[in-house]
Design an enzyme around this catalytic site. Structure first.
Site, PDB file in Angstrom:
ATOM      1  CB  THR A 138      52.970  11.832  39.895  1.00  0.00           C
ATOM      2  OG1 THR A 138      54.444  12.309  40.497  1.00  0.00           O
ATOM      3  CG2 THR A 138      52.883  10.902  40.368  1.00  0.00           C
ATOM      4  CE1 TYR A 149      55.973  21.016  37.764  1.00  0.00           C
ATOM      5  CE2 TYR A 149      54.048  19.787  36.534  1.00  0.00           C
ATOM      6  CZ  TYR A 149      55.400  20.254  37.200  1.00  0.00           C
ATOM      7  OH  TYR A 149      55.219  18.544  37.338  1.00  0.00           O
ATOM      8  CE  LYS A 186      54.542  20.503  41.235  1.00  0.00           C
ATOM      9  NZ  LYS A 186      55.708  19.740  40.821  1.00  0.00           N
TER      10      LYS A 186
END
Lengths: 293, 293
Positions: free
Chosen positions: A45, A132, A160
């Site tokens: 993001t 990630y 994640k």
């Protein structure tokens, strides 16, 4: 730090194609004030791979200077291992509490190449690292076996995982990784289900702009009040719909931030653009209907 | 320059994780001596997005200094429009004859975002630009309609298309773009078919290391001697097999370059690795069987 609770991922806004330091500090301060459990600076993001090494160091310094007691997790992904090592060093110098690393690719990576990347980076860290897994952006798909191997490396604190197939994976993954490593759910729309299914942390895009609404969901879910958590999440269905309709959460959240005046327009690094026309009007309507602000 | 004939794409070799200037110069000089029609410096084979702005400027300067009369096409792709514009400027200052631009992505790009990228870059160029359609690496898939729109922009000289569905697309694409814009085929194994079907240029990976063998194919195909061209290409079937088996041409060609001593090992930017063990032995065997050197 322990990787639990709500981890909020703010935008890294631009003004005139440069880092908008004032707006970024406001986003960080808002997260601190709301009391999120951690701040994911320079996540997807936050468009981490679009920024130079200097810009990334500046953003991380601003984040740690304004986050108070809230730990900052810094995205250090890059195409080249050399650059990832440099970024890990810069982030630790900036005083972050943890690192977040996705295996960014241009040429398709093999499992061994990705394992070696994590082995190289985790060898000498003074903070823990979150693996990630974001195949939509990195175009590398982790097998559970590879995640289990990487979870055995030193300094791994969390994994994640993406929303696709998350609920089917959690129990099996959980059984293959050390107890000290938390699983974290991405994909705001299914966060409640992820937390219920065994994730200890929610890596949240909406939480980066609307921390109170995200905290309401996260606190209920982590307190075991599933019904309440589901209800709070279901109330945001129009937002989840926008995420689905406009290719993910980034453009919707960036557009919302522009509409609310939290950032200048255009806030995304070109060629990325926020939504225009009818799509932008729909975002405005959803913000108003849901009283998000 | 006109985009025709054989465009050879060399590796950008590393030594001790830094640009191996001496080896790079040797690769460029070999292409000049062989008489390729152009050199594609910092293409995907040259791992352009793995290098810093400075490293890219240095590589392009070396390429233009050692390419003699052979025009150099420079890859200027990057995630951010700002960086692409800087790289276009650097490349032109280094004296290249043309630019090559792929819409590299992390967050998925829309058609409008990609069009705007090309519009921004082509606005003020003193050299022509080749549109680089490589969905396997950029994760952006061009529609023929978008390519036709971009082909109308100023300074567009060529479109480099990927092998998948190439033969089905060429006639239709050809009819939608200006005559001044050539179509170029990527994917060495189907180069002959692409040239026969209307491509004017072959953007070649193998040509970057084995220019003589590639020229033999290209010259026959472009002279209209299809049977001869096919025969030369078919003789290299064991090489095409390796490309298929090992995830594309990059690792095979980089391994071959190491085995031949043209570059030091490891020559690729980590986490990318050249082939080891049995795969490496197969590359050695194919080099010997085909008398490639």
């Amino acid at each position: 730090m322990d990787f639990t609770g709500l981890s909020a991922f703010p935008l890294t806004p631009l003004v005139d194609d440069k880092l908008d330091e004032a707006a970024y500090v406001r986003l960080i301060e808002r997260l601190r004030t709301a009391g999120v459990d951690s701040i994911g600076a320079l996540g997807s993001t936050g468009c981490y791979p679009y920024f130079s090494r200097n810009e990334r160091a500046t953003a991380l310094r601003l984040a740690t200077e304004h986050s108070g007691a809230v730990p900052v997790i810094a995205g250090i992904g890059a195409l080249r291992t050399r650059d990832v090592l440099w970024l890990a060093e810069d982030a630790q110098k900036a005083g972050v509490s943890a690192l977040l690393l996705a295996p960014v690719s241009y040429h398709t990576l093999t499992e061994d190449e990705v394992f070696d990347l994590y082995a190289a980076v985790t060898r000498e860290l003074s903070v823990p690292l979150c693996v990630y897994d974001n195949p939509g952006a990195t175009h590398f798909t982790f097998s559970d076996g590879l995640l289990a191997r990487i979870a055995q490396l030193p300094n791994i604190g969390s994994i994640k995982i993406p929303p696709v197939s998350a609920l089917e994976r959690i129990a099996s993954l959980r059984s293959q990784i050390p107890e000290t490593v938390t699983l974290g759910i991405s994909g705001d729309a299914i966060a409640v289900d992820g937390l219920n299914a065994g994730c200890g942390i929610w890596y949240s895009v909406m939480g980066g702009l609307f921390p109170e609404a995200a905290l309401t969901i996260a606190r209920a879910a982590l307190a075991g009040d599933t019904a309440q958590a589901r209800e709070h999440s279901a109330a945001l269905a129009p937002l989840w719909d926008l995420f689905r309709r406009y290719g993910g959460s980034l453009r919707v959240i960036a557009t919302a931030a522009e509409l609310l005046g939290a950032v200048a327009a255009p806030c995304l690094p070109a060629p990325l653009r926020t939504l225009t026309g009818d799509a932008r009007r729909q975002v405005a309507e959803v913000i108003e209907t849901l009283r998000l602000a």
